[in-house]
Design a protein around this motif. Structure first.
Motif, PDB file in Angstrom:
ATOM      1  N   ILE A 138      -9.324   2.653  -6.649  1.00  0.00           N
ATOM      2  CA  ILE A 138      -8.343   3.276  -5.746  1.00  0.00           C
ATOM      3  C   ILE A 138      -8.865   4.628  -5.270  1.00  0.00           C
ATOM      4  CG2 ILE A 138      -5.911   3.952  -5.437  1.00  0.00           C
ATOM      5  CD1 ILE A 138      -6.476   0.934  -6.189  1.00  0.00           C
ATOM      6  N   GLN A 139      -9.519   4.599  -4.117  1.00  0.00           N
ATOM      7  CA  GLN A 139     -10.114   5.803  -3.529  1.00  0.00           C
ATOM      8  C   GLN A 139      -9.775   5.823  -2.041  1.00  0.00           C
ATOM      9  OE1 GLN A 139     -11.730   7.943  -5.381  1.00  0.00           O
ATOM     10  NE2 GLN A 139     -12.099   6.756  -7.243  1.00  0.00           N
ATOM     11  N   VAL A 140      -9.633   7.026  -1.470  1.00  0.00           N
ATOM     12  CA  VAL A 140      -9.446   7.102  -0.024  1.00  0.00           C
ATOM     13  C   VAL A 140     -10.771   6.758   0.668  1.00  0.00           C
ATOM     14  CG1 VAL A 140      -7.557   8.761  -0.049  1.00  0.00           C
ATOM     15  CG2 VAL A 140      -9.926   9.586  -0.064  1.00  0.00           C
ATOM     16  N   PRO A 141     -10.753   6.256   1.890  1.00  0.00           N
ATOM     17  CA  PRO A 141      -9.577   5.917   2.684  1.00  0.00           C
ATOM     18  C   PRO A 141      -9.033   4.531   2.359  1.00  0.00           C
ATOM     19  CG  PRO A 141     -11.547   5.503   3.977  1.00  0.00           C
ATOM     20  CD  PRO A 141     -12.025   6.047   2.648  1.00  0.00           C
ATOM     21  N   PHE A 142      -7.717   4.341   2.549  1.00  0.00           N
ATOM     22  CA  PHE A 142      -7.111   3.026   2.398  1.00  0.00           C
ATOM     23  C   PHE A 142      -7.180   2.309   3.748  1.00  0.00           C
ATOM     24  CE2 PHE A 142      -3.764   4.489  -1.016  1.00  0.00           C
ATOM     25  CZ  PHE A 142      -4.798   4.824  -1.884  1.00  0.00           C
ATOM     26  N   PRO A 143      -7.324   0.986   3.720  1.00  0.00           N
ATOM     27  CA  PRO A 143      -7.278   0.262   4.987  1.00  0.00           C
ATOM     28  C   PRO A 143      -5.925   0.441   5.698  1.00  0.00           C
ATOM     29  CG  PRO A 143      -7.257  -1.253   3.109  1.00  0.00           C
ATOM     30  CD  PRO A 143      -7.511   0.114   2.563  1.00  0.00           C
ATOM     31  N   ARG A 144      -5.962   0.469   7.025  1.00  0.00           N
ATOM     32  CA  ARG A 144      -4.737   0.592   7.825  1.00  0.00           C
ATOM     33  C   ARG A 144      -4.721  -0.560   8.828  1.00  0.00           C
ATOM     34  NH1 ARG A 144      -4.472   7.212   8.862  1.00  0.00           N
ATOM     35  NH2 ARG A 144      -4.987   7.686   6.681  1.00  0.00           N
ATOM     36  N   ILE A 145      -3.676  -1.330   8.805  1.00  0.00           N
ATOM     37  CA  ILE A 145      -3.553  -2.411   9.786  1.00  0.00           C
ATOM     38  C   ILE A 145      -2.169  -2.351  10.410  1.00  0.00           C
ATOM     39  CG2 ILE A 145      -5.160  -3.931   8.533  1.00  0.00           C
ATOM     40  CD1 ILE A 145      -2.668  -5.574   7.642  1.00  0.00           C
ATOM     41  N   SER A 146      -2.059  -2.845  11.628  1.00  0.00           N
ATOM     42  CA  SER A 146      -0.739  -2.880  12.254  1.00  0.00           C
ATOM     43  C   SER A 146       0.014  -4.103  11.734  1.00  0.00           C
ATOM     44  CB  SER A 146      -0.874  -2.963  13.766  1.00  0.00           C
ATOM     45  OG  SER A 146      -1.467  -4.202  14.106  1.00  0.00           O
ATOM     46  N   TYR A 147       1.317  -4.083  11.884  1.00  0.00           N
ATOM     47  CA  TYR A 147       2.137  -5.255  11.550  1.00  0.00           C
ATOM     48  C   TYR A 147       1.576  -6.487  12.260  1.00  0.00           C
ATOM     49  CZ  TYR A 147       6.084  -8.484  12.130  1.00  0.00           C
ATOM     50  OH  TYR A 147       6.874  -9.597  12.188  1.00  0.00           O
ATOM     51  N   THR A 148       1.221  -6.311  13.549  1.00  0.00           N
ATOM     52  CA  THR A 148       0.715  -7.438  14.341  1.00  0.00           C
ATOM     53  C   THR A 148      -0.556  -8.018  13.721  1.00  0.00           C
ATOM     54  OG1 THR A 148       1.704  -6.420  16.291  1.00  0.00           O
ATOM     55  CG2 THR A 148       0.026  -8.107  16.689  1.00  0.00           C
ATOM     56  N   GLU A 149      -1.430  -7.142  13.212  1.00  0.00           N
ATOM     57  CA  GLU A 149      -2.627  -7.645  12.516  1.00  0.00           C
ATOM     58  C   GLU A 149      -2.249  -8.345  11.217  1.00  0.00           C
ATOM     59  OE1 GLU A 149      -6.250  -4.646  13.242  1.00  0.00           O
ATOM     60  OE2 GLU A 149      -4.350  -3.597  12.936  1.00  0.00           O
ATOM     61  N   GLY A 150      -1.202  -7.840  10.557  1.00  0.00           N
ATOM     62  CA  GLY A 150      -0.698  -8.485   9.340  1.00  0.00           C
ATOM     63  C   GLY A 150      -0.222  -9.907   9.622  1.00  0.00           C
ATOM     64  N   VAL A 151       0.466 -10.053  10.738  1.00  0.00           N
ATOM     65  CA  VAL A 151       0.951 -11.380  11.130  1.00  0.00           C
ATOM     66  C   VAL A 151      -0.233 -12.332  11.316  1.00  0.00           C
ATOM     67  CG1 VAL A 151       2.116 -12.679  12.969  1.00  0.00           C
ATOM     68  CG2 VAL A 151       3.064 -10.487  12.184  1.00  0.00           C
ATOM     69  N   LYS A 152      -1.307 -11.818  11.930  1.00  0.00           N
ATOM     70  CA  LYS A 152      -2.495 -12.670  12.149  1.00  0.00           C
ATOM     71  C   LYS A 152      -3.114 -13.101  10.820  1.00  0.00           C
ATOM     72  CE  LYS A 152      -3.637 -11.022  16.751  1.00  0.00           C
ATOM     73  NZ  LYS A 152      -4.029  -9.689  17.239  1.00  0.00           N
ATOM     74  N   ILE A 153      -3.136 -12.171   9.858  1.00  0.00           N
ATOM     75  CA  ILE A 153      -3.683 -12.530   8.537  1.00  0.00           C
ATOM     76  C   ILE A 153      -2.867 -13.682   7.939  1.00  0.00           C
ATOM     77  CG2 ILE A 153      -3.952 -11.724   6.142  1.00  0.00           C
ATOM     78  CD1 ILE A 153      -4.717  -8.975   7.252  1.00  0.00           C
ATOM     79  N   LEU A 154      -1.555 -13.586   8.049  1.00  0.00           N
ATOM     80  CA  LEU A 154      -0.696 -14.638   7.485  1.00  0.00           C
ATOM     81  C   LEU A 154      -0.954 -15.974   8.170  1.00  0.00           C
ATOM     82  CD1 LEU A 154       2.692 -12.739   7.049  1.00  0.00           C
ATOM     83  CD2 LEU A 154       1.048 -13.397   5.281  1.00  0.00           C
TER      84      LEU A 154
END
Ligand code: 4AD
Ligand code: MG
Length: 430
Positions: free
Chosen positions: A271-287
């Motif tokens: 657990i180190q910075v930086p953390f990944p940042r994704i938009s909700y829309t990208e989250g939907v694509k992952i699903l």
């Protein structure tokens, strides 16, 4: 006043000291017996022989029961083979109170039985480890904000209006009016940010969660920073720095407890910075890529969060959610009116959401229209709207659920062990 606690044994090796605690285990073998003494900070093996201890002390072996309270005086020495690495050669034992037959034994008890006996179960090594890690997490939370010039602004528990939706409100009678128990301190935190710049509130919050899940309590502790002149990106910068600090503090101060819990600490060291940042829309694509039948606009369920977070080895921050599934106070995305400047942080290893936050709506007209969409009136939020009337300002904040973080850091299957006396839909006692 000089006090001796087992966790500090290294400091009093060679000295004759008195330890005060409870009998955790007793093992007898002829001319010698062993008492494992528990004092809340650790466990000390006390060796009692008829040569070193007086007659009455030695004879206690036939009387002492598990969890009897006792004072033991003797000399402490290093002993790598004993639990904790030290041992006491006892000279004198003073029984304080004999315990009746202890309801919790070594055999496997069911979870309901253990929860019914939560007031005693807390004495176990595992529960002790969890609550001490919780303590370190709470200290880290305070230290983090205090070191960054945040002012603590305590917010009320009795509140007049809903903040996080009406479905989870606890209502109570308040001298002829209706009051609700706080779901969050945030709206008051925003007033604090206008008064002090950077603030945090930290207290118990209440949600009438009607579902039984591994992640929900009806009473939980939330810390909520709120920062004037922070946009969503600055909010995310702070959130990742904050969570990294908490994990580092636990690794620094609670190694033995993590070991008791058999936690894979390599997962925490990642657990180190930086953390990944994704938009909700990208989250939907992952699903969708993972075969989930999921439409843009739906809210993520626990299983969806697990799929998204398992793509990453550190917490992932999901931003810009559909406005319709988020709270009224979140700022509209200037680039897409269907979205708000929300932020959720999902912990790795399938632990789900640990942080929820956003940039706040600072346009009074947009805010009023959201309030009305929710079926409330301007009147209900009149003081909150004043914050937009008198020097509206960009601002952001988030809330971190302490018990969710304890669950994740300790690697537990269920949130119920992360607070001394949990409150759930089916538990109000003890
Ligand atoms: O996402 P939530 O609902 O956000 C708020 O309440 C905002 N007002 C916070 C803010 O922006 N100041 O809750 C924040 C966090 C969640 O991410 C989760 O960690 C925890 O609070 N949480 C719960 N923890 C245990 N049991 C519950 N029922 C919880 N509900 C939320
Ligand atoms: Mg949330």
């Amino acid at each position: 006043m000089k006090e001796y606690f087992i966790q500090n044994a290294k400091a009093f090796v060679g000295e004759t000291v008195t330890l005060k605690g409870w009998a955790y285990n007793v093992r007898k073998s002829g001319k010698i017996w062993f008492l494992l003494l528990r004092d809340g900070t650790g466990i000390m093996q006390c060796v009692v022989t008829s040569f070193d201890a007086d007659e009455a002390s030695f004879a206690l072996k036939d009387e002492i029961t598990l969890e009897s309270s006792v004072l033991v005086t003797g000399v402490v020495k290093a002993e790598p083979r004993s639990p904790g690495g030290y041992e006491m050669l006892a000279h004198k034992l003073e029984l304080v109170a004999i315990a009746e037959e202890y309801p919790i034994s070594k055999k496997d008890h069911g979870i309901d039985y253990l929860m019914d006996n939560r007031h005693l179960w807390l004495r176990s090594k595992r529960q002790n480890a969890i609550i001490r890690i919780r303590h370190t997490i709470i200290k880290a939370i305070r230290d983090f904000f205090d070191a960054r010039d945040f002012t603590l602004v305590d917010t009320p528990i009795f509140q007049k209006a809903a903040t996080e939706g009406v479905a989870t409100l606890f209502a109570t009678e308040y001298f002829g009016e209706k009051a609700y128990l706080a779901q969050t301190g945030q709206l008051y935190g925003e007033a604090g940010a206008a008064a002090f710049g950077k603030i945090y509130c930290f207290g118990p919050t209440f949600r009438a969660e009607k579902s039984k899940t591994r992640r929900h309590l009806t009473e939980f502790w939330m810390v909520e920073p709120e920062m004037a002149f922070y946009d969503l990106d600055m909010n995310m910068d702070l959130a990742e720095e904050f969570v990294t600090y908490i994990v580092a503090q636990v690794l620094e101060h609670r190694r033995p407890e993590l070991e008791t819990l058999e936690r894979d600490t390599s997962k925490l060291e990642a657990i180190q910075v930086p953390f990944p940042r994704i938009s909700y829309t990208e989250g939907v694509k992952i699903l969708q890529k993972n075969g989930v039948d999921f439409k843009w606009g739906d809210d993520f369920g626990g299983g969806d969060e697990t799929i998204i977070s398992s793509q990453f080895d550190r917490p992932v921050m999901v931003h810009r959610y559909p406005a319709a599934i988020k709270a009224f106070y979140m700022k509209r995305d200037p680039e897409n009116d269907k979205q708000v400047m929300a932020l959720d942080m999902l912990a790795p290893e399938g632990y789900g959401e640990i942080i929820g936050g956003s940039q706040r709506e600072d346009d009074i007209e947009k805010l009023i229209s959201r309030i009305k969409d929710d079926g409330a009136t301007e009147e209900d939020y009149s003081w909150y709207l004043d914050l937009r009337r008198y020097g509206s300002f960009p601002h952001s904040g988030f809330g971190l659920g302490v018990e969710r973080v304890v669950t994740w850091i300790c690697g537990l299957k269920h949130i119920r062990e992360t607070i001394p006396f949990p409150r759930t839909i089916s538990r109000l006692n003890p």
